[in-house]
Design a protein around this motif. Structure first.
Motif, PDB file in Angstrom:
ATOM      1  N   TYR A   1      72.129  -8.088  25.934  1.00  0.00           N
ATOM      2  CA  TYR A   1      71.197  -7.360  25.057  1.00  0.00           C
ATOM      3  C   TYR A   1      70.568  -8.277  23.996  1.00  0.00           C
ATOM      4  CZ  TYR A   1      69.779  -3.845  21.539  1.00  0.00           C
ATOM      5  OH  TYR A   1      69.091  -3.087  20.625  1.00  0.00           O
TER       6      TYR A   1
ATOM      7  N   SER B   1      68.856   0.277  25.895  1.00  0.00           N
ATOM      8  CA  SER B   1      69.630   1.342  26.553  1.00  0.00           C
ATOM      9  C   SER B   1      68.812   2.582  26.901  1.00  0.00           C
ATOM     10  CB  SER B   1      70.772   1.778  25.633  1.00  0.00           C
ATOM     11  OG  SER B   1      70.231   2.396  24.474  1.00  0.00           O
ATOM     12  N   SER B   2      67.672   2.792  26.225  1.00  0.00           N
ATOM     13  CA  SER B   2      66.873   4.031  26.363  1.00  0.00           C
ATOM     14  C   SER B   2      67.712   5.275  26.053  1.00  0.00           C
ATOM     15  CB  SER B   2      66.256   4.163  27.757  1.00  0.00           C
ATOM     16  OG  SER B   2      65.441   3.067  28.024  1.00  0.00           O
ATOM     17  N   LEU B   3      68.646   5.128  25.154  1.00  0.00           N
ATOM     18  CA  LEU B   3      69.493   6.283  24.807  1.00  0.00           C
ATOM     19  C   LEU B   3      68.964   7.061  23.600  1.00  0.00           C
ATOM     20  CD1 LEU B   3      73.057   4.769  25.374  1.00  0.00           C
ATOM     21  CD2 LEU B   3      72.042   6.686  26.611  1.00  0.00           C
ATOM     22  N   SER B   4      67.933   6.538  22.952  1.00  0.00           N
ATOM     23  CA  SER B   4      67.490   7.169  21.695  1.00  0.00           C
ATOM     24  C   SER B   4      67.140   8.659  21.829  1.00  0.00           C
ATOM     25  CB  SER B   4      66.326   6.389  21.077  1.00  0.00           C
ATOM     26  OG  SER B   4      65.325   6.176  22.026  1.00  0.00           O
TER      27      SER B   4
ATOM     28  N   TRP C   1      74.205  -4.875  19.852  1.00  0.00           N
ATOM     29  CA  TRP C   1      73.873  -3.460  20.121  1.00  0.00           C
ATOM     30  C   TRP C   1      74.535  -2.542  19.091  1.00  0.00           C
ATOM     31  CZ3 TRP C   1      75.966   1.133  22.705  1.00  0.00           C
ATOM     32  CH2 TRP C   1      74.964   2.039  23.056  1.00  0.00           C
TER      33      TRP C   1
ATOM     34  N   TYR D   1      57.465   7.382  24.354  1.00  0.00           N
ATOM     35  CA  TYR D   1      58.451   6.370  23.970  1.00  0.00           C
ATOM     36  C   TYR D   1      57.721   5.043  23.815  1.00  0.00           C
ATOM     37  CZ  TYR D   1      62.418   3.147  24.328  1.00  0.00           C
ATOM     38  OH  TYR D   1      63.328   2.147  24.082  1.00  0.00           O
TER      39      TYR D   1
ATOM     40  N   ASN E   1      61.111  -1.036  21.058  1.00  0.00           N
ATOM     41  CA  ASN E   1      61.300  -1.359  19.632  1.00  0.00           C
ATOM     42  C   ASN E   1      60.439  -2.520  19.154  1.00  0.00           C
ATOM     43  OD1 ASN E   1      62.721  -1.211  17.017  1.00  0.00           O
ATOM     44  ND2 ASN E   1      63.477  -3.222  17.629  1.00  0.00           N
TER      45      ASN E   1
ATOM     46  N   ASP F   1      61.973  10.541  20.960  1.00  0.00           N
ATOM     47  CA  ASP F   1      63.188  10.235  20.194  1.00  0.00           C
ATOM     48  C   ASP F   1      62.934  10.312  18.687  1.00  0.00           C
ATOM     49  OD1 ASP F   1      61.806   7.953  19.486  1.00  0.00           O
ATOM     50  OD2 ASP F   1      63.080   6.555  20.574  1.00  0.00           O
TER      51      ASP F   1
ATOM     52  N   ASP G   1      62.939  10.549  15.001  1.00  0.00           N
ATOM     53  CA  ASP G   1      64.113  10.743  14.146  1.00  0.00           C
ATOM     54  C   ASP G   1      63.669  10.366  12.738  1.00  0.00           C
ATOM     55  OD1 ASP G   1      67.254  10.722  13.853  1.00  0.00           O
ATOM     56  OD2 ASP G   1      66.499   8.970  12.805  1.00  0.00           O
TER      57      ASP G   1
HETATM   58  P1  FAD Z   1      68.567   0.310  21.860  1.00  0.00           P
HETATM   59  O1  FAD Z   1      67.971  -1.011  21.568  1.00  0.00           O
HETATM   60  O2  FAD Z   1      69.341   0.450  23.099  1.00  0.00           O
HETATM   61  O3  FAD Z   1      69.479   0.668  20.596  1.00  0.00           O
HETATM   62  C1  FAD Z   1      70.519   1.655  20.679  1.00  0.00           C
HETATM   63  C2  FAD Z   1      70.331   2.692  19.615  1.00  0.00           C
HETATM   64  O4  FAD Z   1      70.439   2.094  18.328  1.00  0.00           O
HETATM   65  C3  FAD Z   1      68.976   3.367  19.623  1.00  0.00           C
HETATM   66  O5  FAD Z   1      68.918   4.401  20.576  1.00  0.00           O
HETATM   67  C4  FAD Z   1      68.876   3.862  18.193  1.00  0.00           C
HETATM   68  O6  FAD Z   1      69.575   5.048  18.019  1.00  0.00           O
HETATM   69  C5  FAD Z   1      69.584   2.757  17.416  1.00  0.00           C
HETATM   70  N1  FAD Z   1      68.591   1.791  16.933  1.00  0.00           N
HETATM   71  C6  FAD Z   1      68.106   0.718  17.569  1.00  0.00           C
HETATM   72  N2  FAD Z   1      67.244   0.047  16.774  1.00  0.00           N
HETATM   73  C7  FAD Z   1      67.174   0.737  15.624  1.00  0.00           C
HETATM   74  C8  FAD Z   1      66.463   0.559  14.415  1.00  0.00           C
HETATM   75  N3  FAD Z   1      65.640  -0.473  14.215  1.00  0.00           N
HETATM   76  N4  FAD Z   1      66.609   1.480  13.451  1.00  0.00           N
HETATM   77  C9  FAD Z   1      67.443   2.542  13.608  1.00  0.00           C
HETATM   78  N5  FAD Z   1      68.157   2.759  14.735  1.00  0.00           N
HETATM   79  C10 FAD Z   1      68.024   1.855  15.720  1.00  0.00           C
HETATM   80  N6  FAD Z   1      64.370   5.089  16.470  1.00  0.00           N
HETATM   81  C11 FAD Z   1      64.586   6.388  16.704  1.00  0.00           C
HETATM   82  O7  FAD Z   1      65.639   6.746  17.235  1.00  0.00           O
HETATM   83  N7  FAD Z   1      63.668   7.330  16.350  1.00  0.00           N
HETATM   84  C12 FAD Z   1      62.491   6.998  15.754  1.00  0.00           C
HETATM   85  O8  FAD Z   1      61.686   7.877  15.437  1.00  0.00           O
HETATM   86  C13 FAD Z   1      62.217   5.623  15.534  1.00  0.00           C
HETATM   87  N8  FAD Z   1      61.043   5.224  14.988  1.00  0.00           N
HETATM   88  C14 FAD Z   1      60.816   3.887  14.765  1.00  0.00           C
HETATM   89  C15 FAD Z   1      59.614   3.488  14.171  1.00  0.00           C
HETATM   90  C16 FAD Z   1      59.357   2.145  13.926  1.00  0.00           C
HETATM   91  C17 FAD Z   1      58.065   1.732  13.276  1.00  0.00           C
HETATM   92  C18 FAD Z   1      60.311   1.175  14.292  1.00  0.00           C
HETATM   93  C19 FAD Z   1      60.041  -0.279  14.066  1.00  0.00           C
HETATM   94  C20 FAD Z   1      61.504   1.550  14.876  1.00  0.00           C
HETATM   95  C21 FAD Z   1      61.776   2.907  15.115  1.00  0.00           C
HETATM   96  N9  FAD Z   1      62.993   3.339  15.711  1.00  0.00           N
HETATM   97  C22 FAD Z   1      63.215   4.665  15.912  1.00  0.00           C
HETATM   98  C23 FAD Z   1      64.055   2.367  16.039  1.00  0.00           C
HETATM   99  C24 FAD Z   1      64.002   1.801  17.472  1.00  0.00           C
HETATM  100  O9  FAD Z   1      62.710   1.392  17.782  1.00  0.00           O
HETATM  101  C25 FAD Z   1      64.466   2.805  18.519  1.00  0.00           C
HETATM  102  O10 FAD Z   1      65.695   3.372  18.129  1.00  0.00           O
HETATM  103  C26 FAD Z   1      64.667   2.136  19.873  1.00  0.00           C
HETATM  104  O11 FAD Z   1      63.456   1.584  20.310  1.00  0.00           O
HETATM  105  C27 FAD Z   1      65.164   3.151  20.877  1.00  0.00           C
HETATM  106  O12 FAD Z   1      65.314   2.577  22.146  1.00  0.00           O
HETATM  107  P2  FAD Z   1      66.749   2.376  22.778  1.00  0.00           P
HETATM  108  O13 FAD Z   1      67.501   3.643  22.733  1.00  0.00           O
HETATM  109  O14 FAD Z   1      66.555   1.719  24.089  1.00  0.00           O
HETATM  110  O15 FAD Z   1      67.402   1.376  21.736  1.00  0.00           O
END
Ligand code: FAD
Length: 514
Positions: free
Chosen positions: A262, A275-278, A313, A380, A383, A414, A416
């Protein structure tokens, strides 16, 4: 008068709910953004309570569209909630736990709905998991007041949203954290030394069989399993299938396959090493606790050291916890205020066209347009690209970050509030430990670095699909005027170097003047 034990209790894993002298009536679990059976603190506590007097556990969900609209919840996210609600009902049915689904015409009517269910279904104990947003906390206080005014009714509000409840984590001087790294250090030490933070609660136990007959009409009714939205419903089902089982399978697969790399792959949107778990976390189909506990187990029970991919992660999940803490301790951030008050003085552009071009993915900057089209097509965005498009809207187009924040909420599956607000304020340099104002992403360099072959751009911006990896990041400057015109693609809406200087000058002005 309320029976002893009424009021709010913090439901850590080790604490059992206080036992009443006699339990003679039913127990209610009010589901909100916690659509899961496993590791659900309030549900577990409600189940334990219902067993005390061999009473029935009843579940409630309120479809409150007006309230969701007011909170900018995206239709695609509500659709995901509804699809998960239908799955939750299936699981509850198997346990003979009736799920009552009510519709609230206005946010205010929620109180009378809960009150009505409590009276009609002979409820003595009402459980829910505390929510962290200001409006939701107000709503819950209203509901609680109304319920406690009923004879012999107890409300138990559990801490479930964060691994460490926000009120339990503070600096040495007792203040809330406002910088991530020290928060992460304290958080990790607390979790390492108090393993109960990561203990997962059991699923509820089944109601006695006669509940099936008693509530036959509720079991016979069906839950809404969709909500209208503009995206391709079949594609959304395929990308984000509903249900706890799917979420756990995804978590398991991610930890087995992608998680260990990761730290190296997470920034490349085409590969998507994330992970696309958000969406599942956001709807509460999965808890942060479950994710961190599983990742920690895969990392030899370590959080801060060990495999680079796994600890990176976990660190991202701690960001999620951190932004929840910010929301609780600095509620102004979700009331249209920046975390750094000085940044309220920035004079944003009033040019509506810039925002429109950005939201439609027509800025002439391919990586930005690819990101916005990904968002508009599948609800979606990766990040790294979220960071690029947010930085571009604020620092290149000079549009108030709050417009971008709202657009994201209106469109993300997602969405939040805490993470979205934190992410936007980080990018806008208005937030906690935000990107410094003078550091401004160059969208072309970001594109060359994180989408080197241009595959992500090709996927989402078909006008550019025949360009090679040298041209695709900046076609306006790499193609002849004639070839560029043939693409049918937008000309860059602004010049990056000019915009960067303008943003930095404006920031210097507010620092000098305030
Ligand atoms: P992974 O990379 O697999 O990460 C695992 C989990 O960690 C995510 O599902 C999330 O819950 C948490 N996470 C990861 N990165 C962040 C971060 N920077 N801040 C807080 N939590 C994080 N995330 C949201 O869940 N909802 C939103 O509305 C949201 N809006 C965002 C807006 C902006 C401008 C930015 C820069 C980031 C935002 N994020 C948001 C954080 C992040 O982009 C997403 O959580 C992430 O892209 C979700 O994909 P994933 O589950 O594959 O993440």
């Amino acid at each position: 008068a309320a029976v002893p034990g009424a009021g709010v209790v913090s439901m850590g894993m080790k604490k059992e709910p206080p036992k009443p002298a006699v339990v003679t009536r039913n127990v209610l679990m009010w589901f909100r953004t916690d659509l899961r059976l496993k590791d659900n603190h309030a549900l577990h506590a409600a189940s334990v309570r219902s067993k005390v007097g061999n009473r029935n556990l009843i579940a409630l969900f309120i479809v409150s569209e007006k309230e969701w609209e007011q909170h900018d919840e995206a239709p695609i996210k509500i659709d995901f909630w509804m699809r998960n609600l239908a799955k939750l009902k299936e699981s509850l049915d198997k346990l003979a736990i009736p799920l009552v689904i009510k519709r609230a015409e206005t946010p205010e009517s929620v109180t009378s709905i809960v009150e009505g269910v409590v009276k009609d279904m002979d409820i003595s104990h009402v459980f829910w998991n505390a929510e962290l947003m200001v409006d939701e906390r107000r709503r819950d206080r209203r509901v609680k007041r109304a319920l406690l005014a009923l004879p012999n009714t107890v409300v138990e509000e559990c801490d479930d949203q964060c691994v460490i409840p926000p009120k339990e984590i503070a600096t040495k001087t007792g203040n809330p954290y406002s910088v991530f790294t020290p928060f992460r250090n304290t958080w990790s030490t607390m979790v390492e030394t108090n393993p109960h933070f990561l203990e997962l609660s059991d699923e509820p136990t089944a109601n006695p069989d006669e509940a099936k007959k008693l509530y036959a009409d509720i079991f016979a009714s069906s839950a809404p399993n969709s909500h209208p939205h503009n995206l391709d419903a079949e594609l959304m089902e395929e990308l984000y299938p509903a249900g706890e089982e799917t979420a756990h399978l995804r978590l398991k697969d991610f930890l087995a396959e992608k998680a260990k790399q990761y730290h190296e792959t997470r920034d490349f949107p085409y590969e998507n090493g994330c992970s696309s778990l958000s969406p599942y976390l956001s709807a509460g189909v999965l808890s942060t606790r479950q994710c961190i506990a599983a990742a920690r187990a895969a990392n030899n029970n370590k959080i801060m050291v060990g495999n680079d991919g796994l600890r990176t992660w976990i660190k991202e999940l701690i960001w999620r916890e951190f932004y929840r803490n910010i929301l609780v301790h600095f509620p102004r951030v979700c009331m249209n205020k920046p975390f750094q008050p000085i940044t309220e003085h920035i004079r944003w552009t009033a040019d509506q066209r810039r925002f429109q071009m950005w939201s439609q993915g027509k800025t002439g900057y391919p990586i930005v347009d690819a990101g916005m089209r990904q968002l508009n097509t599948i609800g979606y965005m990766h990040n790294r690209v979220r960071m690029i498009v947010a930085c571009f809207l604020v620092k290149d187009l000079f549009v108030n970050w709050q417009k971008g924040e709202k657009y994201f909420m209106n469109n993300l599956i997602d969405g939040d509030l805490a993470s979205n607000n934190g992410g936007w304020q980080w990018c806008a340099s208005t937030g906690t430990d935000a990107q410094p104002y003078f550091r401004i992403f160059n969208p072309v360099l970001q594109s060359q670095r994180f989408d080197p072959n241009g595959d992500y751009i090709r996927k989402w911006v078909p006008e550019l699909k025949h360009l090679n990896e040298k041209q695709i990041h900046d076609p306006y400057h790499t193609l002849s005027a004639k070839d560029f015109a043939k693409l049918g693609y937008s000309k860059p809406i602004v010049d990056h170097a000019d915009s960067k200087k303008k943003f930095q000058d404006e920031f210097k002005r507010i620092i000098a003047e305030h």
